[in-house]
Each structure stands twice: as structure tokens, then as C-alpha cells.
Scaffold this motif. Sequence first.
Motif, PDB file in Angstrom:
ATOM      1  N   GLN A  95     -69.719  60.989  68.564  1.00  0.00           N
ATOM      2  CA  GLN A  95     -70.843  59.663  67.697  1.00  0.00           C
ATOM      3  C   GLN A  95     -69.558  59.664  66.021  1.00  0.00           C
ATOM      4  N   ALA A  96     -69.791  61.150  65.828  1.00  0.00           N
ATOM      5  CA  ALA A  96     -68.511  61.294  64.783  1.00  0.00           C
ATOM      6  C   ALA A  96     -67.103  60.696  64.662  1.00  0.00           C
ATOM      7  N   PHE A  97     -66.184  60.941  66.574  1.00  0.00           N
ATOM      8  CA  PHE A  97     -65.254  60.053  65.974  1.00  0.00           C
ATOM      9  C   PHE A  97     -65.766  58.849  65.633  1.00  0.00           C
ATOM     10  N   ALA A  98     -66.337  58.515  66.183  1.00  0.00           N
ATOM     11  CA  ALA A  98     -66.723  56.776  65.856  1.00  0.00           C
ATOM     12  C   ALA A  98     -66.230  56.628  64.561  1.00  0.00           C
ATOM     13  N   ASP A  99     -67.482  57.686  63.755  1.00  0.00           N
ATOM     14  CA  ASP A  99     -68.087  57.129  62.558  1.00  0.00           C
ATOM     15  C   ASP A  99     -66.418  57.353  61.403  1.00  0.00           C
TER      16      ASP A  99
END
Length: 134
Positions: free
Chosen positions: A14-18
Motif C-alpha cells: 500500500q505504501a508503494f501504491a501511495d
Amino acid sequence: MPDVVAEVTTEFLQAFADAWNRHDVDALMSFMTEDCVFEASAGPDVCGRRYAGREAVRASFAEVWATFPNAHWGNARHFVCGERGVSEWTFTGTRADSTRVEVDGCDLFTFRAGKIALKNSYRKNRPPLGTPKR
């Protein structure tokens, strides 16, 4: 984000997607191994187009935002199983000619030492929405 995490989690993805949605290439590259590979969803090869090494991957990530200045990946869903993971998403973006794209897609990941070694992208093939302005 620490340089190396013990185990990749859905929160990591999710941090990568953000970072993608912030258009933050430095943050994205902090998730990738030194010898990372990105296989794009389109290109001349059976795998799409393959980018190997940090500089090639970095340039290909930045090119997405050059093509779609308002690129966004929404409805993110992730799962991780050991050294593999998946992110599903809906991509939306508008090209310079004003054509809009909205498609579902996914990334298949291979992890090594708590980072992404391979990002293999897939997305639905759909005609652009709307007519280009002339």
C-alpha cells in the motif's frame, strides 16, 4: 521507509501504491532492489517491455507520469504470500490529447531481501474514453 524490511506486507504494498499516486519516483525506487526489473503491460516482447536495472526502471516509472500527468491507481487491493505478492487496482489517467483511460489491472511482484525485485504489470486492454480534441 527503512532500507530493508524483514518481510514484505500488504502495508508495504500500500505504501508503494501511495508513492505511485504521489508521483514520487524517489520513494518508489526505495522499495526496489538494486538489480530490479519492471515488465510493463505493453511493448514489443511477450513480457511487454522489460526494463532492467535501477536507472531503466526509474526512467520507465517517470515516463508513466509524462504520458498521464494525472495518473491515479485507485481501489487498491493487495496480498502477499512469502516472496510473491499481488496488487490489483483501477488505473485512470488522461493523455496530452485529452483521451481518458480507465482500466483494471494488477502487478505481480517477486520480493528479495524485503524489497521488490520484479514488478510485472498487467492491465485490461480498452479503447480510450472520449474523443481526442483537435
